[in-house]
Motif scaffolding. Structure first.
Motif, PDB file in Angstrom:
ATOM      1  N   LYS A   1       0.834  -1.204   0.000  1.00  0.00           N
ATOM      2  CA  LYS A   1       0.000   0.000   0.000  1.00  0.00           C
ATOM      3  C   LYS A   1       0.869   1.255   0.000  1.00  0.00           C
ATOM      4  N   GLU A   2       1.917   1.275   0.824  1.00  0.00           N
ATOM      5  CA  GLU A   2       2.824   2.423   0.855  1.00  0.00           C
ATOM      6  C   GLU A   2       3.541   2.581  -0.478  1.00  0.00           C
ATOM      7  N   SER A   3       3.922   1.476  -1.077  1.00  0.00           N
ATOM      8  CA  SER A   3       4.595   1.508  -2.368  1.00  0.00           C
ATOM      9  C   SER A   3       3.669   2.078  -3.436  1.00  0.00           C
ATOM     10  N   THR A   4       2.422   1.647  -3.430  1.00  0.00           N
ATOM     11  CA  THR A   4       1.441   2.146  -4.392  1.00  0.00           C
ATOM     12  C   THR A   4       1.203   3.640  -4.176  1.00  0.00           C
ATOM     13  N   SER A   5       1.093   4.043  -2.922  1.00  0.00           N
ATOM     14  CA  SER A   5       0.880   5.454  -2.601  1.00  0.00           C
ATOM     15  C   SER A   5       2.071   6.300  -3.049  1.00  0.00           C
ATOM     16  N   ALA A   6       3.270   5.803  -2.817  1.00  0.00           N
ATOM     17  CA  ALA A   6       4.471   6.523  -3.249  1.00  0.00           C
ATOM     18  C   ALA A   6       4.516   6.612  -4.763  1.00  0.00           C
ATOM     19  N   TYR A   7       4.128   5.536  -5.433  1.00  0.00           N
ATOM     20  CA  TYR A   7       4.120   5.542  -6.899  1.00  0.00           C
ATOM     21  C   TYR A   7       3.124   6.581  -7.427  1.00  0.00           C
ATOM     22  N   VAL A   8       1.939   6.634  -6.844  1.00  0.00           N
ATOM     23  CA  VAL A   8       0.924   7.604  -7.271  1.00  0.00           C
ATOM     24  C   VAL A   8       1.456   9.020  -7.087  1.00  0.00           C
ATOM     25  N   ASP A   9       2.133   9.279  -5.974  1.00  0.00           N
ATOM     26  CA  ASP A   9       2.709  10.598  -5.714  1.00  0.00           C
ATOM     27  C   ASP A   9       3.778  10.942  -6.761  1.00  0.00           C
ATOM     28  N   ILE A  10       4.617   9.990  -7.076  1.00  0.00           N
ATOM     29  CA  ILE A  10       5.662  10.211  -8.071  1.00  0.00           C
ATOM     30  C   ILE A  10       5.052  10.487  -9.436  1.00  0.00           C
ATOM     31  N   VAL A  11       4.041   9.721  -9.808  1.00  0.00           N
ATOM     32  CA  VAL A  11       3.398   9.924 -11.112  1.00  0.00           C
ATOM     33  C   VAL A  11       2.755  11.309 -11.177  1.00  0.00           C
ATOM     34  N   GLN A  12       2.131  11.752 -10.094  1.00  0.00           N
ATOM     35  CA  GLN A  12       1.534  13.091 -10.082  1.00  0.00           C
ATOM     36  C   GLN A  12       2.606  14.161 -10.284  1.00  0.00           C
ATOM     37  N   ARG A  13       3.736  13.988  -9.617  1.00  0.00           N
ATOM     38  CA  ARG A  13       4.833  14.951  -9.768  1.00  0.00           C
ATOM     39  C   ARG A  13       5.396  14.911 -11.191  1.00  0.00           C
ATOM     40  N   LEU A  14       5.518  13.709 -11.736  1.00  0.00           N
ATOM     41  CA  LEU A  14       6.019  13.578 -13.102  1.00  0.00           C
ATOM     42  C   LEU A  14       5.066  14.219 -14.109  1.00  0.00           C
ATOM     43  N   ARG A  15       3.763  14.111 -13.866  1.00  0.00           N
ATOM     44  CA  ARG A  15       2.794  14.742 -14.772  1.00  0.00           C
ATOM     45  C   ARG A  15       2.904  16.264 -14.732  1.00  0.00           C
ATOM     46  N   VAL A  16       3.125  16.807 -13.537  1.00  0.00           N
ATOM     47  CA  VAL A  16       3.331  18.258 -13.423  1.00  0.00           C
ATOM     48  C   VAL A  16       4.605  18.650 -14.173  1.00  0.00           C
ATOM     49  N   LEU A  17       5.665  17.864 -13.974  1.00  0.00           N
ATOM     50  CA  LEU A  17       6.912  18.122 -14.691  1.00  0.00           C
ATOM     51  C   LEU A  17       6.715  18.010 -16.197  1.00  0.00           C
ATOM     52  N   GLN A  18       5.963  17.011 -16.617  1.00  0.00           N
ATOM     53  CA  GLN A  18       5.678  16.818 -18.035  1.00  0.00           C
ATOM     54  C   GLN A  18       4.948  18.038 -18.603  1.00  0.00           C
ATOM     55  N   ASP A  19       3.965  18.547 -17.883  1.00  0.00           N
ATOM     56  CA  ASP A  19       3.238  19.742 -18.332  1.00  0.00           C
ATOM     57  C   ASP A  19       4.167  20.951 -18.406  1.00  0.00           C
ATOM     58  N   ASP A  20       5.047  21.098 -17.404  1.00  0.00           N
ATOM     59  CA  ASP A  20       5.996  22.221 -17.408  1.00  0.00           C
ATOM     60  C   ASP A  20       6.949  22.126 -18.596  1.00  0.00           C
ATOM     61  N   ILE A  21       7.415  20.934 -18.887  1.00  0.00           N
ATOM     62  CA  ILE A  21       8.316  20.746 -20.031  1.00  0.00           C
ATOM     63  C   ILE A  21       7.585  21.068 -21.325  1.00  0.00           C
ATOM     64  N   GLN A  22       6.328  20.647 -21.430  1.00  0.00           N
ATOM     65  CA  GLN A  22       5.534  20.922 -22.629  1.00  0.00           C
ATOM     66  C   GLN A  22       5.369  22.432 -22.827  1.00  0.00           C
ATOM     67  N   GLN A  23       5.094  23.150 -21.755  1.00  0.00           N
ATOM     68  CA  GLN A  23       4.967  24.603 -21.847  1.00  0.00           C
ATOM     69  C   GLN A  23       6.298  25.238 -22.252  1.00  0.00           C
ATOM     70  N   HIS A  24       7.378  24.734 -21.682  1.00  0.00           N
ATOM     71  CA  HIS A  24       8.707  25.236 -22.025  1.00  0.00           C
ATOM     72  C   HIS A  24       9.006  24.995 -23.510  1.00  0.00           C
ATOM     73  N   LEU A  25       8.636  23.816 -23.999  1.00  0.00           N
ATOM     74  CA  LEU A  25       8.850  23.505 -25.413  1.00  0.00           C
ATOM     75  C   LEU A  25       8.061  24.456 -26.314  1.00  0.00           C
ATOM     76  N   GLN A  26       6.823  24.737 -25.938  1.00  0.00           N
ATOM     77  CA  GLN A  26       6.013  25.660 -26.735  1.00  0.00           C
ATOM     78  C   GLN A  26       6.628  27.053 -26.759  1.00  0.00           C
ATOM     79  N   LEU A  27       7.127  27.509 -25.619  1.00  0.00           N
ATOM     80  CA  LEU A  27       7.789  28.815 -25.549  1.00  0.00           C
ATOM     81  C   LEU A  27       9.059  28.815 -26.394  1.00  0.00           C
TER      82      LEU A  27
END
Length: 160
Positions: free
Chosen positions: A14-40
């Motif tokens: 359960k802790e592993s799954t929770s940590a994974y979900v947290d990491i994926v959420q952070r990666l999605r934010v990073l992915q969005d930031d990179i996408q915005q940077h690429l557009q700029l």
């Protein structure tokens, strides 16, 4: 296995799954930031290319034979090259982050009574997706393709 061991194992999962979900959420934010940077970066590259074109045109009333204009043009070209390198690096990083965000979990697939199932992904996307498959069962002359399957497989000809 004792009940204490089972409890610890379940808690760890359960802790592993929770940590994974947290990491994926952070990666999605990073992915969005990179996408915005690429557009700029693309916008800035287009602007610098336009500026290079403008500076390439020689006005008739230039006093210094275009030395200042040529110096400015070279500086804008250098900036364009820096932006191009930044875009290439950002594209690579985006692809790496995207591959960690994309995950496919497939569980409890049952085929029965002469049925068929394709469970997984074609070869074309292997390496881009974290794929986890478990609990696939076939009974009564059923068929299942599980995991990675050939892009060239044809449902009608190769499978049924």
């Amino acid at each position: 296995m004792t009940s204490a061991q089972l409890h610890i194992q379940l808690r760890s999962e359960k802790e592993s799954t929770s940590a994974y979900v947290d990491i994926v959420q952070r990666l999605r934010v990073l992915q969005d930031d990179i996408q915005q940077h690429l557009q700029l970066t693309v916008t800035l590259r287009e602007q610098t290319q336009q500026k290079v074109q403008e500076l390439s045109v020689e006005p008739e009333d230039e006093e210094d034979d275009g030395a200042q204009r040529e110096l400015a043009r070279k500086e804008v070209e250098r900036r364009s090259e820096v932006l191009e390198a930044d875009q290439n690096s950002s594209d690579t990083i985006y692809d790496q982050v995207h591959s960690h965000v994309t995950r496919q979990i497939i569980e409890d697939i049952t085929t029965s009574d002469n049925s068929a199932a394709w469970v997984g992904l074609p070869q074309a996307v292997v390496g881009k997706v974290d794929q986890r498959i478990r609990g696939v069962r076939t009974t009564n002359q059923s068929k299942a393709v599980v995991g990675v399957f050939s892009d060239a497989m044809n449902v009608k000809n190769d499978f049924l």
